[in-house]
Design a protein around this motif. Structure first.
Motif, PDB file in Angstrom:
ATOM      1  N   LEU A  10       0.868  -1.176   0.001  1.00  0.00           N
ATOM      2  CA  LEU A  10       0.088   0.084  -0.161  1.00  0.00           C
ATOM      3  C   LEU A  10       0.927   1.264   0.020  1.00  0.00           C
ATOM      4  N   ILE A  11       2.096   1.063   0.634  1.00  0.00           N
ATOM      5  CA  ILE A  11       3.079   2.246   0.501  1.00  0.00           C
ATOM      6  C   ILE A  11       3.356   2.547  -1.002  1.00  0.00           C
ATOM      7  N   GLY A  12       3.732   1.733  -1.746  1.00  0.00           N
ATOM      8  CA  GLY A  12       3.792   1.642  -3.021  1.00  0.00           C
ATOM      9  C   GLY A  12       2.712   2.426  -3.971  1.00  0.00           C
ATOM     10  N   TRP A  13       1.595   1.718  -3.704  1.00  0.00           N
ATOM     11  CA  TRP A  13       0.308   2.273  -4.034  1.00  0.00           C
ATOM     12  C   TRP A  13       0.325   4.048  -3.949  1.00  0.00           C
ATOM     13  N   LEU A  14       0.430   4.319  -2.557  1.00  0.00           N
ATOM     14  CA  LEU A  14       0.257   5.809  -2.209  1.00  0.00           C
ATOM     15  C   LEU A  14       1.347   6.671  -2.982  1.00  0.00           C
ATOM     16  N   LYS A  15       2.689   6.113  -3.158  1.00  0.00           N
ATOM     17  CA  LYS A  15       3.645   6.714  -3.808  1.00  0.00           C
ATOM     18  C   LYS A  15       3.281   7.116  -5.383  1.00  0.00           C
ATOM     19  N   ALA A  16       2.471   6.084  -5.937  1.00  0.00           N
ATOM     20  CA  ALA A  16       2.116   6.285  -7.249  1.00  0.00           C
ATOM     21  C   ALA A  16       1.027   7.193  -7.508  1.00  0.00           C
ATOM     22  N   ILE A  17       0.089   6.999  -6.412  1.00  0.00           N
ATOM     23  CA  ILE A  17      -1.368   7.937  -6.477  1.00  0.00           C
ATOM     24  C   ILE A  17      -0.780   9.424  -6.414  1.00  0.00           C
ATOM     25  N   GLY A  18       0.042   9.708  -5.348  1.00  0.00           N
ATOM     26  CA  GLY A  18       0.592  10.846  -5.033  1.00  0.00           C
ATOM     27  C   GLY A  18       1.480  11.357  -6.268  1.00  0.00           C
TER      28      GLY A  18
END
Length: 261
Positions: A211-219
């Motif tokens: 989910l941290i990777g997802w957050l980075k991509a979304i940001g």
């Protein structure tokens, strides 16, 4: 085996649905319907009718909305297609565990459950929104939007890569030397392509959580101005990220309205 986890599975439509769609051809004038599958596939792999929506919808959402509308006895509700009893029991247990309904005979809705029903996401995700406060709230909203939408990373390329490799012959006794070299070069190109995509995905990775990777991509997607070129360069789903971004805005607005009320 039932796990209680929703999944999106791509499958053939039903025979009834295919016939209904083909009937649209020629509705207002002469027309023909061309199917991209054989009659053998239609006969052997298509179900006669589609699975009822009630059998494919997470029942926690259905039950919570019905309770919020004042329908207490969901088990005896006259659905066009009756819901599975085991699935209803599992959904009730889930709602009880998160505090959305009481553990009484009628499973009446709680004040928390009424708040959860306000959000257009699964009850478990809605509770995350209510628990996330202060500086962490924007990140919780982004995570809930992503979990409700889907993986923003393009991963099916690895399946395509494997399929292409399997289609290439491993023995070259019947091939000339030039053809053998061409196939070896294609294999090497596919391996390099896969390695390059893995390297791109690693920049978003985290040792602690996906989910941290997802957050980075979304940001990063938002920072890029929701650029389609950005997604293409970083092997990300443009449509998925656009939907996540839209849901983020909707959830942020709903939380603001909920807190003010």
């Amino acid at each position: 085996k039932r796990t209680g986890i929703p999944e999106f599975k791509v499958d053939w439509c039903s025979q009834a649905s295919a016939d209904q769609r083909s009937g649209r051809a020629g509705r207002v004038g002469p027309g023909h319907a061309y199917r991209i599958y054989s009659s053998a596939v239609f006969t052997n792999h298509f179900n006669k009718f589609s699975v009822p929506e009630i059998a494919e919808t997470p029942l926690e959402v259905v039950i919570l909305l019905m309770k919020n509308m004042g329908i207490e006895n969901v088990e005896t509700f006259p659905f066009p297609t009756p819901a599975d009893r085991d699935a209803l029991s599992a959904a009730h247990r889930t709602l009880e565990n998160i505090g959305a309904i009481n553990q009484d005979e009628n499973h009446s809705i709680t004040p928390l459950g009424q708040s959860l029903a306000y959000f257009p996401v699964a009850p478990r995700f809605a509770k995350m929104l209510l628990l996330g406060q202060g500086e962490c709230l924007p990140y919780v909203i982004a995570i809930v939007a992503a979990l409700s939408t889907g993986d923003p990373f393009i991963r099916n390329i690895f399946v395509e890569y494997q399929d292409q490799l399997e289609q290439m012959p491993r023995k070259f006794s019947r091939f000339k030397e030039k053809e053998e070299e061409e196939i070896k070069a294609k294999r090497e190109a596919l391996r390099l392509r896969r390695y390059a995509i893995q390297k791109i995905h690693q920049q978003w990775g985290s040792r602690t959580s996906d989910l941290i990777g997802w957050l980075k991509a979304i940001g990063a997607f938002s920072y890029s101005g929701c650029s389609e070129q950005f997604c293409s360069s970083n092997q990300l789903h443009f449509k998925t990220l656009k939907e996540i971004n839209s849901l983020r805005e909707q959830l942020a607005y709903l939380i603001h309205m909920h807190n003010n009320n």
